[in-house]
Design a protein around this motif. Structure first.
Motif, PDB file in Angstrom:
ATOM      1  N   GLU A   1       0.862  -1.181   0.000  1.00 14.30           N
ATOM      2  CA  GLU A   1       0.000   0.000   0.000  1.00 14.30           C
ATOM      3  C   GLU A   1       0.896   1.227   0.000  1.00 14.30           C
ATOM      4  OE1 GLU A   1      -2.754   0.321   3.186  1.00 14.30           O
ATOM      5  OE2 GLU A   1      -3.965  -1.350   2.491  1.00 14.30           O
ATOM      6  N   CYS A   2       0.672   2.113  -0.941  1.00 11.93           N
ATOM      7  CA  CYS A   2       1.420   3.368  -1.023  1.00 11.93           C
ATOM      8  C   CYS A   2       0.451   4.525  -0.841  1.00 11.93           C
ATOM      9  CB  CYS A   2       2.119   3.491  -2.373  1.00 11.93           C
ATOM     10  SG  CYS A   2       3.372   2.227  -2.648  1.00 11.93           S
TER      11      CYS A   2
ATOM     12  N   LYS B   1      -1.943   6.407  -4.706  1.00  8.15           N
ATOM     13  CA  LYS B   1      -2.612   5.246  -5.312  1.00  8.15           C
ATOM     14  C   LYS B   1      -2.179   4.998  -6.753  1.00  8.15           C
ATOM     15  CE  LYS B   1      -4.927   4.853  -1.519  1.00  8.15           C
ATOM     16  NZ  LYS B   1      -4.118   4.446  -0.409  1.00  8.15           N
TER      17      LYS B   1
ATOM     18  N   HIS C   1       1.811   0.403  -5.693  1.00  7.39           N
ATOM     19  CA  HIS C   1       0.569   0.324  -4.933  1.00  7.39           C
ATOM     20  C   HIS C   1      -0.259  -0.852  -5.434  1.00  7.39           C
ATOM     21  CE1 HIS C   1      -2.772   1.540  -2.492  1.00  7.39           C
ATOM     22  NE2 HIS C   1      -3.571   1.457  -3.555  1.00  7.39           N
ATOM     23  N   ASP C   2      -0.702  -1.674  -4.521  1.00 11.95           N
ATOM     24  CA  ASP C   2      -1.503  -2.877  -4.794  1.00 11.95           C
ATOM     25  C   ASP C   2      -0.711  -4.003  -5.460  1.00 11.95           C
ATOM     26  OD1 ASP C   2      -3.874  -2.463  -3.544  1.00 11.95           O
ATOM     27  OD2 ASP C   2      -4.934  -1.721  -5.318  1.00 11.95           O
TER      28      ASP C   2
END
Length: 153
Positions: free
Chosen positions: A108-109, A112, A117-118
């Protein structure tokens, strides 16, 4: 210490969760930087260029924030931004016929739109490892006469 002190440490190693292993991997992956930069025997030809290459590898900066955040519980000087973490959201791949039982964890950053991220933890850690192979090989380390051998399958 229960594992360290156990008469049969293999009996207690199952007490570690996959999340624990991920955190240890991120910490070791990032702290390789300290070992490389501060070990006189390692001896990079140009330490400043080596530092810059490490800082330029964004995956290693994300890894640094995860490693240092997990170690210190908060970051005074984040490399990527406050809030980089391993998500509480997880997943599972179970196929008993194929002997597969995998837990999935995601990066998670705060931004987004960040490329990490993800991202699931496995490809992320592989990206970090690829960065280390490239950095170490690029710097033609003075005390090492061969390049790192990539013996991954």
């Amino acid at each position: 210490m229960r594992i360290i002190d156990a008469k049969d440490s293999s009996q207690l190693q199952g007490a570690l969760t996959f999340y624990d292993v991920i955190i240890f991997a991120c910490q070791a992956m990032w702290h390789l930087r300290d070992w490389i930069l501060h070990d006189d025997e390692f001896g990079a030809a140009d330490s400043e260029a080596l530092k810059q290459d490490i800082l330029a590898a964004r995956s290693l900066s994300v890894c640094a924030d995860i490693a240092n955040g997990s170690k210190h519980l908060f970051l005074k000087h984040p490399k990527v931004g406050t809030g980089v973490a391993i998500s509480d959201r997880d997943g599972l791949h179970l196929d008993t016929r194929a002997g597969i039982f995998q837990e999935f964890f995601y990066i998670e950053c705060p931004d987004k739109s960040d490329e990490f991220h993800d991202m699931e933890i496995r490809p992320f850690l592989h990206r970090c490892m690829d960065n280390w192979y490239a950095i170490i090989n690029r710097h033609h380390l003075s005390n090492v006469h061969t390049r790192m051998v990539d013996d991954r399958p």
